[in-house]
Motif scaffolding. Structure first.
Motif, PDB file in Angstrom:
ATOM      1  N   ILE A 131     -10.684  41.925  80.214  1.00 21.20           N
ATOM      2  CA  ILE A 131     -11.972  42.523  79.857  1.00 21.20           C
ATOM      3  C   ILE A 131     -12.886  41.408  79.358  1.00 21.20           C
ATOM      4  CG2 ILE A 131     -10.972  43.128  77.596  1.00 21.20           C
ATOM      5  CD1 ILE A 131     -12.835  45.556  77.553  1.00 21.20           C
ATOM      6  N   ASP A 132     -14.172  41.520  79.627  1.00 27.52           N
ATOM      7  CA  ASP A 132     -15.101  40.512  79.125  1.00 27.52           C
ATOM      8  C   ASP A 132     -15.118  40.589  77.599  1.00 27.52           C
ATOM      9  OD1 ASP A 132     -15.431  40.528  81.815  1.00 27.52           O
ATOM     10  OD2 ASP A 132     -17.630  40.375  81.765  1.00 27.52           O
ATOM     11  N   THR A 133     -15.026  39.459  76.977  1.00 26.50           N
ATOM     12  CA  THR A 133     -14.832  39.432  75.522  1.00 26.50           C
ATOM     13  C   THR A 133     -15.959  40.133  74.762  1.00 26.50           C
ATOM     14  OG1 THR A 133     -13.658  37.364  75.817  1.00 26.50           O
ATOM     15  CG2 THR A 133     -14.283  37.912  73.575  1.00 26.50           C
ATOM     16  N   ASP A 134     -17.213  39.871  75.142  1.00 26.69           N
ATOM     17  CA  ASP A 134     -18.343  40.487  74.435  1.00 26.69           C
ATOM     18  C   ASP A 134     -18.308  42.005  74.561  1.00 26.69           C
ATOM     19  OD1 ASP A 134     -19.190  38.025  73.694  1.00 26.69           O
ATOM     20  OD2 ASP A 134     -20.657  37.823  75.338  1.00 26.69           O
ATOM     21  N   LEU A 135     -17.965  42.444  75.765  1.00 32.03           N
ATOM     22  CA  LEU A 135     -17.881  43.880  76.007  1.00 32.03           C
ATOM     23  C   LEU A 135     -16.777  44.493  75.141  1.00 32.03           C
ATOM     24  CD1 LEU A 135     -18.667  46.397  77.687  1.00 32.03           C
ATOM     25  CD2 LEU A 135     -16.926  45.692  79.340  1.00 32.03           C
ATOM     26  N   LEU A 136     -15.664  43.808  75.068  1.00 32.86           N
ATOM     27  CA  LEU A 136     -14.549  44.308  74.273  1.00 32.86           C
ATOM     28  C   LEU A 136     -14.986  44.525  72.824  1.00 32.86           C
ATOM     29  CD1 LEU A 136     -11.459  44.942  74.001  1.00 32.86           C
ATOM     30  CD2 LEU A 136     -11.165  42.569  73.324  1.00 32.86           C
ATOM     31  N   ILE A 137     -15.686  43.548  72.305  1.00 32.89           N
ATOM     32  CA  ILE A 137     -16.119  43.638  70.904  1.00 32.89           C
ATOM     33  C   ILE A 137     -17.036  44.851  70.711  1.00 32.89           C
ATOM     34  CG2 ILE A 137     -17.471  42.475  69.098  1.00 32.89           C
ATOM     35  CD1 ILE A 137     -16.401  39.789  70.338  1.00 32.89           C
ATOM     36  N   THR A 138     -17.992  45.008  71.630  1.00 33.11           N
ATOM     37  CA  THR A 138     -18.919  46.149  71.538  1.00 33.11           C
ATOM     38  C   THR A 138     -18.173  47.474  71.626  1.00 33.11           C
ATOM     39  OG1 THR A 138     -20.416  44.757  72.799  1.00 33.11           O
ATOM     40  CG2 THR A 138     -21.066  47.054  72.507  1.00 33.11           C
ATOM     41  N   LEU A 139     -17.262  47.584  72.594  1.00 33.26           N
ATOM     42  CA  LEU A 139     -16.551  48.848  72.789  1.00 33.26           C
ATOM     43  C   LEU A 139     -15.682  49.194  71.592  1.00 33.26           C
ATOM     44  CD1 LEU A 139     -15.426  48.528  76.533  1.00 33.26           C
ATOM     45  CD2 LEU A 139     -17.152  50.088  75.607  1.00 33.26           C
ATOM     46  N   VAL A 140     -14.985  48.191  71.071  1.00 30.64           N
ATOM     47  CA  VAL A 140     -14.090  48.448  69.947  1.00 30.64           C
ATOM     48  C   VAL A 140     -14.900  48.887  68.734  1.00 30.64           C
ATOM     49  CG1 VAL A 140     -12.529  47.351  68.286  1.00 30.64           C
ATOM     50  CG2 VAL A 140     -12.200  46.989  70.733  1.00 30.64           C
ATOM     51  N   GLU A 141     -16.009  48.206  68.502  1.00 33.90           N
ATOM     52  CA  GLU A 141     -16.833  48.575  67.342  1.00 33.90           C
ATOM     53  C   GLU A 141     -17.350  50.002  67.455  1.00 33.90           C
ATOM     54  OE1 GLU A 141     -19.607  45.354  67.214  1.00 33.90           O
ATOM     55  OE2 GLU A 141     -18.631  44.517  65.425  1.00 33.90           O
ATOM     56  N   SER A 142     -17.844  50.358  68.651  1.00 35.10           N
ATOM     57  CA  SER A 142     -18.422  51.694  68.758  1.00 35.10           C
ATOM     58  C   SER A 142     -17.330  52.771  68.719  1.00 35.10           C
ATOM     59  CB  SER A 142     -19.303  51.816  70.002  1.00 35.10           C
ATOM     60  OG  SER A 142     -18.506  51.731  71.146  1.00 35.10           O
ATOM     61  N   CYS A 143     -16.198  52.526  69.342  1.00 37.93           N
ATOM     62  CA  CYS A 143     -15.100  53.506  69.270  1.00 37.93           C
ATOM     63  C   CYS A 143     -14.637  53.688  67.838  1.00 37.93           C
ATOM     64  CB  CYS A 143     -13.908  53.063  70.119  1.00 37.93           C
ATOM     65  SG  CYS A 143     -14.125  53.341  71.868  1.00 37.93           S
ATOM     66  N   TYR A 144     -14.489  52.567  67.158  1.00 37.17           N
ATOM     67  CA  TYR A 144     -13.979  52.624  65.793  1.00 37.17           C
ATOM     68  C   TYR A 144     -14.938  53.408  64.899  1.00 37.17           C
ATOM     69  CZ  TYR A 144     -11.674  51.206  61.510  1.00 37.17           C
ATOM     70  OH  TYR A 144     -11.004  51.212  60.326  1.00 37.17           O
ATOM     71  N   ALA A 145     -16.241  53.158  65.105  1.00 34.82           N
ATOM     72  CA  ALA A 145     -17.243  53.832  64.282  1.00 34.82           C
ATOM     73  C   ALA A 145     -17.183  55.340  64.482  1.00 34.82           C
ATOM     74  CB  ALA A 145     -18.632  53.304  64.630  1.00 34.82           C
ATOM     75  N   ARG A 146     -16.826  55.750  65.716  1.00 30.12           N
ATOM     76  CA  ARG A 146     -16.783  57.185  65.999  1.00 30.12           C
ATOM     77  C   ARG A 146     -15.404  57.801  65.743  1.00 30.12           C
ATOM     78  NH1 ARG A 146     -20.142  55.717  70.572  1.00 30.12           N
ATOM     79  NH2 ARG A 146     -18.309  55.681  71.887  1.00 30.12           N
ATOM     80  N   GLY A 147     -14.464  56.956  65.340  1.00 29.29           N
ATOM     81  CA  GLY A 147     -13.115  57.472  65.103  1.00 29.29           C
ATOM     82  C   GLY A 147     -12.379  57.788  66.389  1.00 29.29           C
ATOM     83  N   GLU A 148     -12.745  57.060  67.461  1.00 24.76           N
ATOM     84  CA  GLU A 148     -12.054  57.272  68.738  1.00 24.76           C
ATOM     85  C   GLU A 148     -11.027  56.155  68.910  1.00 24.76           C
ATOM     86  OE1 GLU A 148     -15.928  59.210  71.017  1.00 24.76           O
ATOM     87  OE2 GLU A 148     -15.363  57.138  71.397  1.00 24.76           O
ATOM     88  N   TYR A 149      -9.767  56.543  68.852  1.00 24.78           N
ATOM     89  CA  TYR A 149      -8.722  55.518  68.772  1.00 24.78           C
ATOM     90  C   TYR A 149      -7.838  55.431  70.000  1.00 24.78           C
ATOM     91  CZ  TYR A 149      -9.916  55.394  63.808  1.00 24.78           C
ATOM     92  OH  TYR A 149     -10.567  55.260  62.624  1.00 24.78           O
TER      93      TYR A 149
END
Lengths: 370, 405
Positions: free
Chosen positions: A195-213
């Motif tokens: 996965i592209d590193t920048d994308l990974l960071i964005t996705l993880v942050e937004s999932c985490y913020a929404r409680g999607e694990y």
């Protein structure tokens, strides 16, 4: 693959190994006589030229630390990058999902490490896959397809899907859906993705913020149309170790020459921690066939269809069939064992009988004396 | 930082009496006991004795030895201050020369030793199999206030004339030293292990180098000369397993000792023998295999019969092949129905299907060799012995033998 960093999940799936993972994480599970499960993915990454590898851990990671040390044996003790063991970082607001801490939570906990890496790509991998490959072609595939996320899958009938499940793969290799279809021919996740590193960071942050694990559902599943997510087929030998049966089955497959050759008689070595041991010693009553035997063993009994780890002792008059005996196991005189998995340092006294069927092996926990 | 004691390991000898075994490698790099090389035992001794600085003096065919030693990590000798150093002969401003003798080899590396400013220098040779705690010998040396201490072992008197023989008084002081005497006066044989006070050794080396008639050898020149000068020389008695592996037969015997007596004690948890691991998977014994009274190490595949033998890593022994009383080194292949009897097969060699080694003793008189005694057959490395070929006893094979048409 200098431009790729590796992240290995060393403790995200271990609930079904019972006694064998009570004292260790699944990635530290001893396999194939002298290795630990983690050695396969770690060596595959190293052999691909990945030099920045982070390892997320959950609990019981002491044996993993003992095994990996500073990473020297994997050529990962480096001035520039190398191996980073990332211990769990519990915060009070961390919620634990039903299946234990998820990949997304693990990733969120190590975002500081991911951000520090200068690599454009990130390879995420589970620590419990048996595989010996390199990922150069998969990265080429990822680039050629301008993929955002490339997941590796296997259609091998004997392989089982990792916790990411199965995929519906279109003719153009796009992932159409996360498939509930877990049949023999399904495209089963190997548990690795680029996965592209920048994308990974964005996705993880937004999932985490929404409680999607749920990595599979929340990162792959929900983005199938928004992102370019491709499947890359791996045709080689892959086994997913997730419970006692799958562990036992794989161990017995090692008695098959093709499997051993694919994994070990390869220019791409599987690296592991070196322990100096005396060569295996066969004594005058030894009768050993169809078995995989590590150094340090002392054998004076009968051994068939079995895997003996380092420094196992089988005394005179004992008969071992279809067994896995881990390091320092001892079977004293005149005992009969069939389909038994002995964890490290187990001693079976003389004249004992422990007989089961390969479909349901008996497991004896670490350090026990019977 | 000054060191109390550093070791200088003489590893330059060709080991010419090992015949084809040292064709490509120096003697200390010859394989021993399935997964070791001769030099492992001395390096292991250093590691367990707390000697953390070792100069390895190489000269003959050093390539494999250099690679094998590497950073010294395998023996815990990769140190911030000290560690293992491979020291080949090198050019000086005006001239350069090979090591003329054991003493000259140390003489040429005096600058190396000076860097560590040691109190004591331990001189070792890389051609014996033994376990010894040099720290104890050093304590003895200090205790006796000696200029040099020589380790000795009691040998059968009839063999004594092969060694440097010490005569020792009740205090352990050496009163006479004779290198390979025709009529030995005692059974105390020098093990070629010396501890010198460095300042004294330095003086002696310069003195010996200036002596045109000297052959610059410790046993022949330096030790007798020091004795003549009235220096304090002491003998340090060693008891335990010690085996010279300088000939094909003694190398064979020392390997067989592992199986028969186990006297060297490979299983001593406090004195593990360290070696460089080839990193291979466990070995596999297939359905037709029968392996008894043997050592087998990693990466082997065996489907034949192995009795009373030492099998190194990566060896393949096919179905119906029979290996007995033999030493098979790394990556050899023994074909179907081949028979190997009382032989040493050097690494990478293929014994093709149906070939027999050491069974018909009278075969191949043309290969009979003075290197091979005691009925042992020696096959060199990376050779092919063709299908059905017979090789006799006491033979040494140094080139391929094609099958008879």
């Amino acid at each position: 693959m200098l431009n790729t960093m590796g992240i290995i999940f060393a403790g995200n799936e271990e609930l079904r190994m019972g006694e064998l993972t009570r004292a260790r994480s699944l990635a530290a599970m001893p396999v194939a006589g002298r290795y630990r499960l983690i050695d396969f993915i770690l060596s595959s990454m190293v052999n691909s030229g990945i030099t920045n590898i982070g390892l997320t851990t959950k609990f019981n990671f002491q044996s993993l630390l003992d095994h990996l040390g500073g990473g020297t044996e994997w050529d990962l003790s480096r001035k520039k990058y190398g191996l980073f063991i990332l211990p769990p970082f519990y915060k009070s607001e961390n919620r634990i999902t039903e299946s234990g801490e998820s990949k997304i939570q693990s990733l969120y906990n190590v975002l500081h490490y991911i951000r520090r890496g200068k690599q454009d790509y990130c390879m995420l991998a589970e620590g419990n896959a048996v595989i010996n490959t390199t990922f150069d072609e998969m990265l080429d595939f990822h680039r050629e397809n301008h993929s955002d996320i490339t997941v590796m899958y296997s259609k091998n009938a004997d392989a089982t899907a990792s916790q990411d499940g199965c995929f519906d793969v279109a003719a153009d290799n796009r992932i159409k859906d996360i498939s509930p279809n877990n049949t023999q021919n399904a495209a089963k996740s190997v548990g690795f993705c680029i996965i592209d590193t920048d994308l990974l960071i964005t996705l993880v942050e937004s999932c985490y913020a929404r409680g999607e694990y749920d990595f599979s559902k929340d990162i792959i599943g929900k983005n199938l149309t928004k992102l370019r997510i491709f499947g890359y087929e791996f045709n080689g030998y892959y086994r997913h170790i997730y419970d006692i049966q799958s562990y036992y089955r794989f161990s017995m497959e090692l008695l098959n020459r093709d499997v051993r050759d694919t994994l070990f008689e390869n220019e791409k070595k599987i690296y592991t921690k070196i322990k100096d041991m005396v060569p295996a010693r066969y004594q005058s009553n030894a009768k050993v066939s169809n078995s995989f035997i590590a150094d340090g063993c002392i054998i004076d009994g009968e051994v068939n269809n079995s895997v003996l780890f380092r420094a196992v002792e089988v005394r005179k008059g004992s008969k071992i069939n279809n067994c896995i005996i881990m390091q320092n196991g001892k079977v004293l005189e005149n005992s009969v064992l069939n389909a038994v998995i002995m964890d490290k340092n187990v001693v079976i006294g003389s004249g004992k009988t422990l007989v089961s069927e390969p479909t349901f092996p008996i497991v004896i926990g670490k350090n026990r004396v019977i | 930082m000054a060191k109390e004691c550093i070791a200088m390991l003489l590893a330059g000898g060709q080991g010419s009496r090992l015949g084809v075994l040292t064709k490509g490698v120096a003697k200390p790099a010859v394989q021993f006991g399935a997964k070791y090389r001769i030099i492992d035992f001395v390096l292991t001794n250093c590691a367990h004795s707390g000697i953390d600085t070792v100069g390895v003096l190489t000269q003959y065919k050093p390539l494999l030895l250099n690679t094998y030693i590497g950073s010294g990590k395998s023996w815990d000798l990769d140190r911030l201050n000290g560690g293992v150093y491979v020291l080949p002969p090198y050019m000086q401003e005006t001239s350069g020369e090979w090591y003329k003798g054991t003493a000259n080899a140390i003489y040429q590396n005096m600058e190396f030793i000076e860097q560590f400013d040691p109190e004591y220098v331990l001189v070792l040779s890389g051609d014996h199999i033994y376990k010894m705690n040099y720290a104890k010998m050093l304590d003895y040396h200090i205790d006796k206030n000696a200029d040099v201490t020589i380790a000795y072992i009691n040998v059968p008197i009839k063999e004594a004339s092969r060694f440097g023989i010490l005569q020792i008084d009740g205090e352990g002081k050496i009163i006479e030293f004779n290198e390979k005497p025709k009529v030995p006066k005692s059974d105390c044989a020098s093990m070629g292990i010396y501890i010198f006070n460095w300042r004294e050794l330095r003086k002696q080396l310069i003195r010996d180098e200036a002596d045109q008639s000297s052959s610059n050898d410790f046993g022949k020149n330096v030790i007798p000369s020091m004795l003549g000068q009235g220096k304090a020389l002491y003998g340090y008695g060693f008891s335990g397993y010690w085996k010279d592996v300088g000939t094909v037969e003694s190398l064979y015997d020392a390997n067989m000792d592992l199986l028969d007596s186990g006297e060297i004690g490979l299983y001593d948890a406090d004195w593990q023998i360290f070696s460089r691991s080839p990193l291979r998977p466990p070995h596999f014994l297939d359905r037709n295999a029968s392996v008894t009274d043997s050592y087998v190490t990693e990466g082997c595949y065996i489907d034949g019969k192995v009795a009373h033998s030492i099998i190194s890593d990566g060896v393949v022994i096919a179905k119906n092949a029979a290996v007995k009383d033999s030493i098979i080194m790394t990556d050899c292949k023994i074909g179907e129905n081949a028979v190997v009897n009382k032989a040493i097969i050097a690494s990478g060699t293929v014994i093709a299907r149906g070939a027999t080694i050491g069974t018909n003793c009278d075969a191949t008189p043309q290969y009979r060799s003075n290197y091979c005694t005691g009925g042992i057959t020696l096959i060199g490395e990376n050779l092919t012995i063709g299908e059905g070929v017979e090789v006799g006893c006491n033979c040494m094979v140094t080139s391929d033998i094609k099958e008879e048409k």
